[in-house]
Design an enzyme around this catalytic site. Structure first.
Site, PDB file in Angstrom:
ATOM      1  N   ARG A  41       0.858  -1.187   0.000  1.00  0.00           N
ATOM      2  CA  ARG A  41       0.000   0.000   0.000  1.00  0.00           C
ATOM      3  C   ARG A  41       0.898   1.241   0.000  1.00  0.00           C
ATOM      4  O   ARG A  41       1.925   1.267   0.686  1.00  0.00           O
ATOM      5  CB  ARG A  41      -0.914   0.040   1.236  1.00  0.00           C
ATOM      6  CG  ARG A  41      -2.116  -0.874   1.184  1.00  0.00           C
ATOM      7  CD  ARG A  41      -3.146  -0.455   0.127  1.00  0.00           C
ATOM      8  NE  ARG A  41      -4.293  -1.354   0.053  1.00  0.00           N
ATOM      9  CZ  ARG A  41      -4.383  -2.431  -0.727  1.00  0.00           C
ATOM     10  NH1 ARG A  41      -3.384  -2.747  -1.523  1.00  0.00           N
ATOM     11  NH2 ARG A  41      -5.481  -3.174  -0.719  1.00  0.00           N
ATOM     12  N   ASP A  69       4.199  -0.461  -7.006  1.00  0.00           N
ATOM     13  CA  ASP A  69       2.917  -0.724  -7.683  1.00  0.00           C
ATOM     14  C   ASP A  69       1.809   0.090  -7.022  1.00  0.00           C
ATOM     15  O   ASP A  69       0.672   0.077  -7.504  1.00  0.00           O
ATOM     16  CB  ASP A  69       2.604  -2.228  -7.577  1.00  0.00           C
ATOM     17  CG  ASP A  69       1.359  -2.620  -8.356  1.00  0.00           C
ATOM     18  OD1 ASP A  69       1.278  -2.251  -9.549  1.00  0.00           O
ATOM     19  OD2 ASP A  69       0.473  -3.280  -7.780  1.00  0.00           O
ATOM     20  N   GLU A 125      -2.533   7.651  -4.836  1.00  0.00           N
ATOM     21  CA  GLU A 125      -2.958   7.026  -6.101  1.00  0.00           C
ATOM     22  C   GLU A 125      -4.449   7.201  -6.394  1.00  0.00           C
ATOM     23  O   GLU A 125      -4.873   7.134  -7.559  1.00  0.00           O
ATOM     24  CB  GLU A 125      -2.596   5.533  -6.118  1.00  0.00           C
ATOM     25  CG  GLU A 125      -3.399   4.685  -5.135  1.00  0.00           C
ATOM     26  CD  GLU A 125      -3.021   3.203  -5.184  1.00  0.00           C
ATOM     27  OE1 GLU A 125      -1.820   2.888  -5.046  1.00  0.00           O
ATOM     28  OE2 GLU A 125      -3.926   2.374  -5.363  1.00  0.00           O
ATOM     29  N   HIS A 182      -0.900  -0.200  -9.680  1.00  0.00           N
ATOM     30  CA  HIS A 182      -1.659  -1.131  -8.839  1.00  0.00           C
ATOM     31  C   HIS A 182      -2.197  -2.305  -9.670  1.00  0.00           C
ATOM     32  O   HIS A 182      -3.387  -2.589  -9.683  1.00  0.00           O
ATOM     33  CB  HIS A 182      -2.807  -0.396  -8.133  1.00  0.00           C
ATOM     34  CG  HIS A 182      -3.121  -1.004  -6.794  1.00  0.00           C
ATOM     35  ND1 HIS A 182      -3.355  -0.264  -5.661  1.00  0.00           N
ATOM     36  CD2 HIS A 182      -3.230  -2.292  -6.398  1.00  0.00           C
ATOM     37  CE1 HIS A 182      -3.604  -1.073  -4.652  1.00  0.00           C
ATOM     38  NE2 HIS A 182      -3.529  -2.307  -5.074  1.00  0.00           N
TER      39      HIS A 182
HETATM   40  P1  NAD Z   1      -1.292 -11.254   5.106  1.00  0.00           P
HETATM   41  O1  NAD Z   1      -2.296 -10.806   6.114  1.00  0.00           O
HETATM   42  O2  NAD Z   1      -1.235 -12.709   4.752  1.00  0.00           O
HETATM   43  O3  NAD Z   1       0.175 -10.809   5.565  1.00  0.00           O
HETATM   44  C1  NAD Z   1       0.457  -9.546   6.093  1.00  0.00           C
HETATM   45  C2  NAD Z   1       1.549  -9.750   7.128  1.00  0.00           C
HETATM   46  O4  NAD Z   1       1.954  -8.453   7.588  1.00  0.00           O
HETATM   47  C3  NAD Z   1       1.084 -10.539   8.357  1.00  0.00           C
HETATM   48  O5  NAD Z   1       1.962 -11.624   8.593  1.00  0.00           O
HETATM   49  C4  NAD Z   1       1.120  -9.500   9.477  1.00  0.00           C
HETATM   50  O6  NAD Z   1       1.438 -10.070  10.740  1.00  0.00           O
HETATM   51  C5  NAD Z   1       2.220  -8.576   8.974  1.00  0.00           C
HETATM   52  N1  NAD Z   1       2.240  -7.295   9.661  1.00  0.00           N
HETATM   53  C6  NAD Z   1       1.198  -6.591  10.184  1.00  0.00           C
HETATM   54  N2  NAD Z   1       1.640  -5.470  10.782  1.00  0.00           N
HETATM   55  C7  NAD Z   1       2.997  -5.467  10.633  1.00  0.00           C
HETATM   56  C8  NAD Z   1       4.022  -4.576  11.038  1.00  0.00           C
HETATM   57  N3  NAD Z   1       3.724  -3.475  11.750  1.00  0.00           N
HETATM   58  N4  NAD Z   1       5.292  -4.884  10.702  1.00  0.00           N
HETATM   59  C9  NAD Z   1       5.594  -6.010  10.020  1.00  0.00           C
HETATM   60  N5  NAD Z   1       4.649  -6.901   9.606  1.00  0.00           N
HETATM   61  C10 NAD Z   1       3.373  -6.626   9.918  1.00  0.00           C
HETATM   62  O7  NAD Z   1      -1.570 -10.360   3.821  1.00  0.00           O
HETATM   63  P2  NAD Z   1      -1.140 -10.662   2.320  1.00  0.00           P
HETATM   64  O8  NAD Z   1      -2.217 -11.425   1.640  1.00  0.00           O
HETATM   65  O9  NAD Z   1       0.252 -11.197   2.311  1.00  0.00           O
HETATM   66  O10 NAD Z   1      -1.169  -9.171   1.718  1.00  0.00           O
HETATM   67  C11 NAD Z   1      -0.244  -8.196   2.169  1.00  0.00           C
HETATM   68  C12 NAD Z   1      -0.654  -6.836   1.637  1.00  0.00           C
HETATM   69  O11 NAD Z   1      -0.489  -6.803   0.224  1.00  0.00           O
HETATM   70  C13 NAD Z   1      -2.134  -6.481   1.835  1.00  0.00           C
HETATM   71  O12 NAD Z   1      -2.363  -5.919   3.108  1.00  0.00           O
HETATM   72  C14 NAD Z   1      -2.388  -5.483   0.747  1.00  0.00           C
HETATM   73  O13 NAD Z   1      -2.193  -4.183   1.245  1.00  0.00           O
HETATM   74  C15 NAD Z   1      -1.317  -5.791  -0.299  1.00  0.00           C
HETATM   75  N6  NAD Z   1      -1.877  -6.252  -1.580  1.00  0.00           N
HETATM   76  C16 NAD Z   1      -1.567  -5.558  -2.710  1.00  0.00           C
HETATM   77  C17 NAD Z   1      -2.065  -5.978  -3.936  1.00  0.00           C
HETATM   78  C18 NAD Z   1      -1.724  -5.275  -5.232  1.00  0.00           C
HETATM   79  O14 NAD Z   1      -2.366  -5.522  -6.257  1.00  0.00           O
HETATM   80  N7  NAD Z   1      -0.721  -4.414  -5.253  1.00  0.00           N
HETATM   81  C19 NAD Z   1      -2.891  -7.100  -3.990  1.00  0.00           C
HETATM   82  C20 NAD Z   1      -3.164  -7.793  -2.813  1.00  0.00           C
HETATM   83  C21 NAD Z   1      -2.650  -7.365  -1.612  1.00  0.00           C
END
Ligand code: NAD
Length: 331
Positions: free
Chosen positions: A234, A258, A263, A295
């Site tokens: 994000r 991305d 955005e 994105h």
């Molecule tokens: P997930 O919930 O499986 O993993 C997120 C991880 O981040 C978790 O293990 C959590 O404990 C950790 N976390 C939370 N707070 C933290 C902190 N302060 N410091 C370090 N780690 C921390 O989520 P995911 O499915 O792996 O997705 C991750 C992120 O990717 C989503 O939150 C979303 O913002 C982003 N995303 C982007 C796109 C895109 O098209 N660009 C698509 C899907 C997801």
């Protein structure tokens, strides 16, 4: 159920219509994003389906509630754009897509890393002009380098696994460490070690009050000089102004993103030929060592199919009073 789909692009229609063959909901598509001005379009729809840059703040949710909306279905993973406390108070349920192809985003992060390191974007432009000079295209071997994964959840683990396959030393930081991350051959490290040793930092944690601007001037000043920063998570994780300063000074070796904090209103639209008034965005795209995609990390056939099927299954479950596997509750 009547579903108002906001920020609908042609691929949303194609894949949602295909998935809806198994559900029979009535989908109404709106190209505009959901916000305070457009929320009236949702009146009479029991469910609204929104994406990453739609705004479901307290005022919008209140208007949705007045219009009869009972369910907000996010067709994405992140939910930082929904006021969950307001939704709870209004009795509006919120669901998301917890689990779709983490490979889609992780592989895009790898594509960005490979491109920024090996200057593929610059080589592509040069060779189209029959300029086969190699000046300025020097990269480094990833094999043997240290790659830091911030957020070792579903996407971060896939990214880490691919990097292990490249022969990298993969280190991670997460507030909830995962045994799976260590089992695959990576290890956890404290922020201090990450700063000192990471040649590449890739962000995979959600945007929360704790992670807002996790990459700020202070973090950048402590990073290894010349490190590459990848963000597919994000935009708000990065303080863009601080990153621009670090790029200018050479402290940051390259940036591939991305997502971008400002955005909303820019991404997912064709603004070619218009004047971009966001000076920071203008500035970013002028750096030769910056790559920006709009994105699109989720945009694979496999991911979008799963996103649409899961979203409509949640609506069907809601309509039939079943438990909502992908419900998000206020913390
Ligand atoms: P997930 O919930 O499986 O993993 C997120 C991880 O981040 C978790 O293990 C959590 O404990 C950790 N976390 C939370 N707070 C933290 C902190 N302060 N410091 C370090 N780690 C921390 O989520 P995911 O499915 O792996 O997705 C991750 C992120 O990717 C989503 O939150 C979303 O913002 C982003 N995303 C982007 C796109 C895109 O098209 N660009 C698509 C899907 C997801």
């Amino acid at each position: 159920m009547e579903i108002a789909v906001f920020s609908a692009k042609p691929y949303d229609r194609d894949y949602l219509d295909a998935a809806n063959a198994a559900h029979g909901h009535r989908l109404k598509y709106f190209e505009v994003p959901l916000d305070g001005e457009t929320v009236g379009l949702a009146a009479g729809h029991g469910a609204v389906c929104i994406f990453v840059n739609d705004n479901a703040d307290a005022a919008v949710l209140e208007a949705l509630g007045h219009g009869g909306t009972k369910l907000v279905a996010l067709r994405c993973t992140g939910f930082n754009n929904v006021d969950l406390n307001a939704a709870r108070d209004l009795g509006i349920k919120v669901v998301r897509v917890v689990d779709y192809s983490p490979n889609s985003v992780a592989e895009h992060a790898v594509a960005l890393l490979m491109a920024i390191n090996r200057k593929i974007h610059r080589a592509y432009n040069r060779t189209r002009d029959f300029n086969f000079s190699l000046d300025g295209l020097m990269g480094f071997d990833l094999c043997g380098k240290t790659v830091a994964v911030i957020g070792t959840g579903k996407i971060g683990r896939v990214f880490g696994k691919i990097m292990l396959g490249f022969g990298c030393d993969v280190i991670g930081y997460d507030t909830f460490p995962s045994p799976q991350f260590e089992a695959m051959g990576a290890r956890y490290a404290m922020p201090g070690e990450i700063s000192v040793s990471a040649d590449v930092i890739s962000l995979h944690c959600p945007l929360t009050p704790d992670t807002y601007h996790i990459i700020d001037a202070d973090a950048l000043s402590r990073a290894k000089r010349g490190a590459l920063l990848i963000n597919t998570s994000r935009g708000g994780l990065i303080d863009t102004e601080a990153v621009i300063n670090a790029l200018r000074s050479g402290q940051l070796g390259g940036l591939a993103i991305d997502v971008y904090e400002q955005e909303a209103g820019v991404f997912f639209r064709d603004l070619s030929g218009t004047i971009i008034t966001d000076d920071m965005l203008q500035r970013l795209v002028t750096f030769p060592n910056v790559i920006l995609t709009g994105h699109q990390a989720f945009l694979t056939r496999e991911a979008v199919t799963t996103i649409c099927e899961t979203t409509l299954q949640s609506v069907t479950d809601f309509e039939s009073g079943k438990p909502l596997a992908n419900e998000i509750n206020a913390g």
